[in-house]
Write an enzyme that holds these catalytic residues in place. Structure first.
Site, mmCIF file in Angstrom:
data_model
loop_
_atom_site.group_PDB
_atom_site.id
_atom_site.type_symbol
_atom_site.label_atom_id
_atom_site.label_comp_id
_atom_site.label_asym_id
_atom_site.label_seq_id
_atom_site.Cartn_x
_atom_site.Cartn_y
_atom_site.Cartn_z
ATOM 1 C CB CYS A 155 -5.184 6.647 10.898
ATOM 2 S SG CYS A 155 -3.768 7.508 10.944
ATOM 3 C CG ASP A 156 -0.276 4.287 9.886
ATOM 4 O OD1 ASP A 156 -0.989 4.781 10.811
ATOM 5 O OD2 ASP A 156 0.877 4.155 9.942
ATOM 6 C CB ALA A 157 -5.014 -0.051 8.255
ATOM 7 C CG LEU A 158 -8.388 3.828 7.390
ATOM 8 C CD1 LEU A 158 -9.133 4.829 7.934
ATOM 9 C CD2 LEU A 158 -9.275 2.507 7.288
ATOM 10 C CG PHE A 159 -2.097 4.651 1.781
ATOM 11 C CD1 PHE A 159 -2.251 5.578 0.758
ATOM 12 C CD2 PHE A 159 -0.959 3.695 1.500
ATOM 13 C CE1 PHE A 159 -1.527 5.726 -0.206
ATOM 14 C CE2 PHE A 159 -0.144 3.767 0.508
ATOM 15 C CZ PHE A 159 -0.423 4.683 -0.605
#
Length: 367
Positions: A155-159
């Site tokens: 989910c970090d990748a979505l930032f």
């Protein structure tokens, strides 16, 4: 008696509003103090035994907030600092071509391009993203598959990556950047978004797991997503299918965040397990405050409860700023709920705090 009660309620309402008022000049003062401290300590070791590379995702998240502060500041010190980093690194993204973390510094390049309009600032990012469009990763999103992080399967990748694609779309007007990002974002959301809780799992490994009987939704992980959503929406045209898609996720998450904010104003490191993770954590919480306040400022999130939440949150965050300007209670680099303490800080925590302050300042000025 009834008249007295009504007067008392009216008095308490006015008193509450005044007590909760935030002064714009105080927001700028604490932002400057935090920004200055971080610039002076950029080469400290923090979570690692050595300083982060200037293009590492940790610093990239700092630059996002620092660019917002630079736009507010009364001198060009902060813009010049950011510009110096770009020049020293030839405006390149970091090492890995596909990995979202190594795209994140493109956010700062886009912010500086908007100010200076110098093609060199975006040229390498555009070239790399054009390559990705024509040579997309074909890997699965499952955690155990080879080269799995060549796509956005955490989910970090979505930032880290999608807002850069949105920046390029907004700046160039070229639909291809939005189309690529939109399809990949949808794939990640279908894989990691919990429709019951309206939160994102950090990655596949956390789906179906429980911690003290609660589902595991990492605070900062969802902070990454929520702040990223905010920045994507800022780049899109309302009433388009893409805008409506991201707005739907944003509103669902906003409602959930309002429900699970702790009484002290922060959000727990395990969002549904506050009693098991009572320690404040300022990086995830600051990202939530940033996104929520942006929604208030843009007329998307309405009602007194949202404003009360961000005021309580901001007051909590400023309470964890040391006298010298260091932001405390930042969880070190990780991928799950863990530990934070008053003496722990990280560059991405500062970036999140400055992002939050930029929207809190706008809200305070308008009141």
């Amino acid at each position: 008696m009834r008249t007295f009660k009504l007067l008392l309620i009216s008095f308490l309402s006015v008193y509450f509003c005044n007590a909760q008022k935030i002064k714009p000049e105080e927001v700028k003062d604490v932002m400057k103090k935090v920004a200055d401290w971080q610039m002076d300590h950029i080469n400290d070791s923090y979570s690692n035994k050595k300083p982060h590379h200037p293009l590492h995702w940790t610093n990239a998240a700092l630059y996002v907030g620092m660019a917002k502060w630079a736009e507010m500041a009364d001198d060009d010190t902060y813009y010049n600092w950011l510009k110096g980093i770009g020049d020293q690194n030839n405006w390149q993204l970091h090492e890995r071509k596909y990995h979202a973390d190594d795209h994140a510094v493109g956010r700062m390049y886009a912010a500086l391009y908007r100010k200076y309009n110098q093609k060199k600032m975006l040229k390498p990012t555009k070239e790399q993203f054009n390559f990705l469009i024509h040579h997309p990763a074909k890997t699965k999103l499952n955690w155990a598959t080879p080269y799995h992080q060549d796509r956005w399967n955490w989910c970090d990748a979505l930032f880290m990556s999608p807002p850069v694609w949105a920046d390029l779309y907004n700046i160039t007007g070229e639909q291809k950047y939005l189309d690529f990002m939109f399809e990949e974002y949808k794939a990640t959301t279908e894989f990691l978004f919990d429709e019951e809780e309206n939160l994102y799992y950090r990655d596949e490994r956390f789906k179906g797991k429980l911690d003290n009987g609660t589902k595991i939704f990492w605070g900062r992980g969802n902070g990454w997503v929520y702040a990223g959503l905010t920045d994507i929406l800022s780049n899109l045209k309302p009433q388009t299918k893409e805008y409506e898609y991201f707005l739907d996720i944003y509103k669902k998450m906003s409602k959930k965040l309002l429900e699970i904010q702790t009484p002290k104003g922060h959000w727990a490191m395990s969002l549904l397990g506050h009693e098991f993770y009572p320690t404040p954590e300022t990086s995830g919480s600051s990202f939530f405050i940033y996104g929520l306040t942006w929604g208030i400022n843009n007329g998307i999130l309405k009602g007194r409860n949202y404003k009360k939440a961000v005021i309580n949150g901001w007051n909590a965050m400023t309470g964890y700023v040391h006298e010298n300007g260091m932001l405390g209670y930042v969880q070190p680099i990780g991928a799950a709920p863990g530990n934070a303490s008053p003496d722990k800080t990280e560059v991405y925590g500062t970036g999140a705090f400055l992002s939050a302050g930029s929207e809190i300042y706008k809200m305070a000025k308008d009141n």
